[in-house]
Scaffold this active site. Sequence first.
Site, PDB file in Angstrom:
ATOM      1  N   CYS A   1       0.832  -1.202   0.000  1.00 23.88           N
ATOM      2  CA  CYS A   1       0.000   0.000   0.000  1.00 23.88           C
ATOM      3  C   CYS A   1       0.869   1.256   0.000  1.00 23.88           C
ATOM      4  O   CYS A   1       2.008   1.244   0.454  1.00 23.88           O
ATOM      5  CB  CYS A   1      -0.899   0.014   1.226  1.00 23.88           C
ATOM      6  SG  CYS A   1      -1.877  -1.483   1.451  1.00 23.88           S
TER       7      CYS A   1
ATOM      8  N   ARG B   1       3.372   0.343  -6.993  1.00 18.35           N
ATOM      9  CA  ARG B   1       3.349  -0.647  -5.926  1.00 18.35           C
ATOM     10  C   ARG B   1       2.233  -1.679  -6.121  1.00 18.35           C
ATOM     11  O   ARG B   1       2.265  -2.748  -5.519  1.00 18.35           O
ATOM     12  CB  ARG B   1       3.139   0.054  -4.573  1.00 18.35           C
ATOM     13  CG  ARG B   1       4.315   0.895  -4.140  1.00 18.35           C
ATOM     14  CD  ARG B   1       3.910   1.879  -3.045  1.00 18.35           C
ATOM     15  NE  ARG B   1       5.094   2.457  -2.427  1.00 18.35           N
ATOM     16  CZ  ARG B   1       5.532   2.156  -1.215  1.00 18.35           C
ATOM     17  NH1 ARG B   1       4.888   1.260  -0.496  1.00 18.35           N
ATOM     18  NH2 ARG B   1       6.607   2.710  -0.724  1.00 18.35           N
TER      19      ARG B   1
ATOM     20  N   TRP C   1      -3.761  -2.273  -1.282  1.00 16.40           N
ATOM     21  CA  TRP C   1      -3.685  -3.620  -1.838  1.00 16.40           C
ATOM     22  C   TRP C   1      -4.375  -4.528  -0.833  1.00 16.40           C
ATOM     23  O   TRP C   1      -3.948  -4.641   0.305  1.00 16.40           O
ATOM     24  CB  TRP C   1      -2.237  -4.036  -2.048  1.00 16.40           C
ATOM     25  CG  TRP C   1      -2.082  -5.377  -2.690  1.00 16.40           C
ATOM     26  CD1 TRP C   1      -2.400  -5.724  -3.969  1.00 16.40           C
ATOM     27  CD2 TRP C   1      -1.571  -6.569  -2.064  1.00 16.40           C
ATOM     28  NE1 TRP C   1      -2.111  -7.043  -4.186  1.00 16.40           N
ATOM     29  CE2 TRP C   1      -1.594  -7.599  -3.036  1.00 16.40           C
ATOM     30  CE3 TRP C   1      -1.084  -6.862  -0.790  1.00 16.40           C
ATOM     31  CZ2 TRP C   1      -1.168  -8.883  -2.779  1.00 16.40           C
ATOM     32  CZ3 TRP C   1      -0.644  -8.160  -0.525  1.00 16.40           C
ATOM     33  CH2 TRP C   1      -0.698  -9.140  -1.509  1.00 16.40           C
TER      34      TRP C   1
ATOM     35  N   ASN D   1      -0.543   0.754   6.086  1.00 15.14           N
ATOM     36  CA  ASN D   1       0.149  -0.230   5.251  1.00 15.14           C
ATOM     37  C   ASN D   1       0.634  -1.331   6.178  1.00 15.14           C
ATOM     38  O   ASN D   1       1.324  -1.067   7.157  1.00 15.14           O
ATOM     39  CB  ASN D   1       1.334   0.422   4.532  1.00 15.14           C
ATOM     40  CG  ASN D   1       2.132  -0.574   3.712  1.00 15.14           C
ATOM     41  OD1 ASN D   1       1.651  -1.651   3.396  1.00 15.14           O
ATOM     42  ND2 ASN D   1       3.361  -0.210   3.374  1.00 15.14           N
ATOM     43  N   GLY D   2       0.272  -2.583   5.886  1.00 13.16           N
ATOM     44  CA  GLY D   2       0.690  -3.688   6.731  1.00 13.16           C
ATOM     45  C   GLY D   2      -0.480  -4.546   7.140  1.00 13.16           C
ATOM     46  O   GLY D   2      -1.493  -4.640   6.434  1.00 13.16           O
TER      47      GLY D   2
ATOM     48  N   GLU E   1      11.681 -18.287 -13.689  1.00 17.79           N
ATOM     49  CA  GLU E   1      11.475 -16.835 -13.733  1.00 17.79           C
ATOM     50  C   GLU E   1      10.700 -16.431 -14.978  1.00 17.79           C
ATOM     51  O   GLU E   1       9.808 -15.572 -14.923  1.00 17.79           O
ATOM     52  CB  GLU E   1      12.824 -16.116 -13.675  1.00 17.79           C
ATOM     53  CG  GLU E   1      12.809 -14.632 -13.999  1.00 17.79           C
ATOM     54  CD  GLU E   1      11.982 -13.791 -13.041  1.00 17.79           C
ATOM     55  OE1 GLU E   1      11.778 -12.605 -13.352  1.00 17.79           O
ATOM     56  OE2 GLU E   1      11.520 -14.302 -12.002  1.00 17.79           O
TER      57      GLU E   1
ATOM     58  N   LYS F   1       7.104 -14.467 -15.035  1.00 18.93           N
ATOM     59  CA  LYS F   1       6.842 -13.212 -15.751  1.00 18.93           C
ATOM     60  C   LYS F   1       5.606 -13.346 -16.633  1.00 18.93           C
ATOM     61  O   LYS F   1       4.773 -12.449 -16.695  1.00 18.93           O
ATOM     62  CB  LYS F   1       8.045 -12.831 -16.619  1.00 18.93           C
ATOM     63  CG  LYS F   1       9.202 -12.255 -15.856  1.00 18.93           C
ATOM     64  CD  LYS F   1       8.865 -10.871 -15.329  1.00 18.93           C
ATOM     65  CE  LYS F   1       9.714 -10.543 -14.113  1.00 18.93           C
ATOM     66  NZ  LYS F   1       9.333 -11.228 -12.896  1.00 18.93           N
TER      67      LYS F   1
ATOM     68  N   GLU G   1       2.447 -13.506 -14.468  1.00 22.14           N
ATOM     69  CA  GLU G   1       2.215 -12.251 -13.751  1.00 22.14           C
ATOM     70  C   GLU G   1       1.475 -11.230 -14.607  1.00 22.14           C
ATOM     71  O   GLU G   1       0.560 -10.553 -14.118  1.00 22.14           O
ATOM     72  CB  GLU G   1       3.550 -11.627 -13.316  1.00 22.14           C
ATOM     73  CG  GLU G   1       4.133 -12.173 -12.043  1.00 22.14           C
ATOM     74  CD  GLU G   1       5.420 -11.455 -11.677  1.00 22.14           C
ATOM     75  OE1 GLU G   1       5.564 -11.097 -10.493  1.00 22.14           O
ATOM     76  OE2 GLU G   1       6.277 -11.235 -12.549  1.00 22.14           O
TER      77      GLU G   1
ATOM     78  N   HIS H   1       9.623 -37.095 -16.121  1.00 26.70           N
ATOM     79  CA  HIS H   1       9.166 -37.602 -14.827  1.00 26.70           C
ATOM     80  C   HIS H   1       7.791 -37.054 -14.456  1.00 26.70           C
ATOM     81  O   HIS H   1       7.461 -36.959 -13.278  1.00 26.70           O
ATOM     82  CB  HIS H   1      10.187 -37.267 -13.739  1.00 26.70           C
ATOM     83  CG  HIS H   1      11.510 -37.917 -13.951  1.00 26.70           C
ATOM     84  ND1 HIS H   1      11.711 -39.269 -13.780  1.00 26.70           N
ATOM     85  CD2 HIS H   1      12.699 -37.417 -14.369  1.00 26.70           C
ATOM     86  CE1 HIS H   1      12.967 -39.576 -14.053  1.00 26.70           C
ATOM     87  NE2 HIS H   1      13.593 -38.467 -14.419  1.00 26.70           N
TER      88      HIS H   1
ATOM     89  N   LYS I   1       3.896  -4.335  -5.572  1.00 24.57           N
ATOM     90  CA  LYS I   1       5.332  -4.286  -5.855  1.00 24.57           C
ATOM     91  C   LYS I   1       6.147  -4.955  -4.761  1.00 24.57           C
ATOM     92  O   LYS I   1       7.073  -5.711  -5.027  1.00 24.57           O
ATOM     93  CB  LYS I   1       5.772  -2.825  -6.025  1.00 24.57           C
ATOM     94  CG  LYS I   1       7.226  -2.676  -6.445  1.00 24.57           C
ATOM     95  CD  LYS I   1       7.468  -3.305  -7.805  1.00 24.57           C
ATOM     96  CE  LYS I   1       8.911  -3.203  -8.208  1.00 24.57           C
ATOM     97  NZ  LYS I   1       9.184  -3.996  -9.421  1.00 24.57           N
TER      98      LYS I   1
END
Length: 607
Positions: free
Chosen positions: A2, A27, A74, A98-99, A479, A483, A486, A502, A602
Amino acid sequence: MCGIIGIVGKDDVVDRLVDGLRRMEYRGYDSAGVCMVENGQLIRRRAEGKLNNLVIELARHPAAGHTGIAHTRWATHGAPTTSNAHPHATEEVALVHNGIIENFKSLRDALIARGRKFESETDTEVVAHLVSEQVEAGLTPQEAVKAVLPQLRGAFALAIVFRSHDDMLIGARLGSPLVVGYGEGETYLGSDALALAPLTQKITYLEEGDWVVITREGAQIFDVDDNPVQRAVVASGATAAAIEKGNYRHFMLKEIFEQPTVVAQTLRSYLRRIEQTVALPQIDFDLSKINRVTIVACGTSYYAGMVAKYWFEQFARLPVDIDVASEFRYRDPVLEPGGLALFISQSGETADTLAALRHCKAAGQTIAVVVNVPTSSMAREADLLLPTHAGPEIGVASTKAFTCQLAVLAALATHLAIKRGRLSREEEADIVNHLAETPAALNAALAHDDEIAAMAHLIAPARDVLYLGRGPDYPLAIEGALKLKEISYIHAEGYASGEMKHGPIALIDEAVPVIVLAPSGPLFEKTVSNMQEVRARGGKVVLISDAEGIAEAGEGCLATIEMPKVHPLIAPLVYAVPVQLLAYHVAVVKGTDVDQPRNLAKSVTVE
């Protein structure tokens, strides 16, 4: 994570509050709001969705005042609705947060039992009622906040305004960052220096447990024990220009193309080109005595750590454990004396990683931190600070921070190897030369942007995509898959190439594109063998390799992406570029929100 901004100003501040929220859009958020204090009134405006919805709401129902707070949320507790949006308010106070308040349920139940009425599902509203109760009982704002803070468990950055005090706001932090900014006859509060960049360059970073009373004249800071304290005023260095897209369509694309520059900047801090040596910041402990490395990180930073594990073990012959931060403490890891705990974070504030750092510190580990914000909580608590120099990263999906982390980790692995007597002087010089070639190799990789864009439409219709790689290219495969999912919302997974047979090979059919990362070299033939297994079952392969590799194995592929021929050490940095560009261009074809993908933030400052 946030975003918070607060101003005690000389003039109307609502426009500057909204501008501050815009600077924190990177963010990630799902609602926004402001609250002004004027003539004994709290004037609150909120909207779900993008910030423009709040702008429309303010146009319909203006709010004015010389003191105000603003927030991008968020969602954690409660859906992203207007009623759950911040600021939360009672008749006496309004605040943003925020938190996470971990004990909010018991606090809420007690408040309801005392007759308090709630309008949201959030944990934050509990704090508003707790502070309001104290004010209604006759306490001053300072006394009220002082009484409430010890009741809160979890992580928080708070900004609180009071109906009867239109020239003051109070901030507090525990586990979430908060900075104070100083202007001419005005004082500011923000989640980071970037939020305050156009307002001031004079800032103070609040320390863990600090709370602050802000007026037009300045700020009075108190520590966790409520003692008045002085904190350093520093020049922030943040500029509004840092968040401009320039000629790029999205911040993410701009940041992908900044990689040659920022990786060069980062390597300049660690390479001594004339002496052909690797150097770290001055430290007061002996790296040669390190007997084990424990790497802890989240998300993209974790995949950078996976690459580093190969380097540390190959070059320095150091045993390495690696764990995701959200799991690390809960498996009760064995941390032996003489260990180095290495934490990787773009923001330096990610809650899981910060908690893991403190766990390791309490267990007697030496703490090293690779971080992009040298004033962050992790940086301040480290024994060895290894800064990256990526600059502000606005796109939620990390790109340039990742390659800068890899650059630092490669330098660290080399330095550890030298200290442990595992590399000769000539071998060190050879590595320095290869690392110095990285920016040019990144430029060469970026030169293929147009052809990657041209083939993105082949991937965009897929519902599932697989990525394959061996050795250090295996973390790159994971990665790349991250991406893609996301920002394009396509389900994607990364696998070690040899693991396909496998189980995952059961997923292969003509509708599942398979992205293969296979630079020519010792592992190339084995990776190509796995690629042929995919093609034999109707899979459509996109081969990312150098000219030699494509000449040998590119025939019959759905598409090929040519990379420059590079030393295996720097291949992970170079091969990050095509997986970033592929994800970007597929997302553009699909029309998704590239810079602010749904549901993501973020930096996550809650566990």
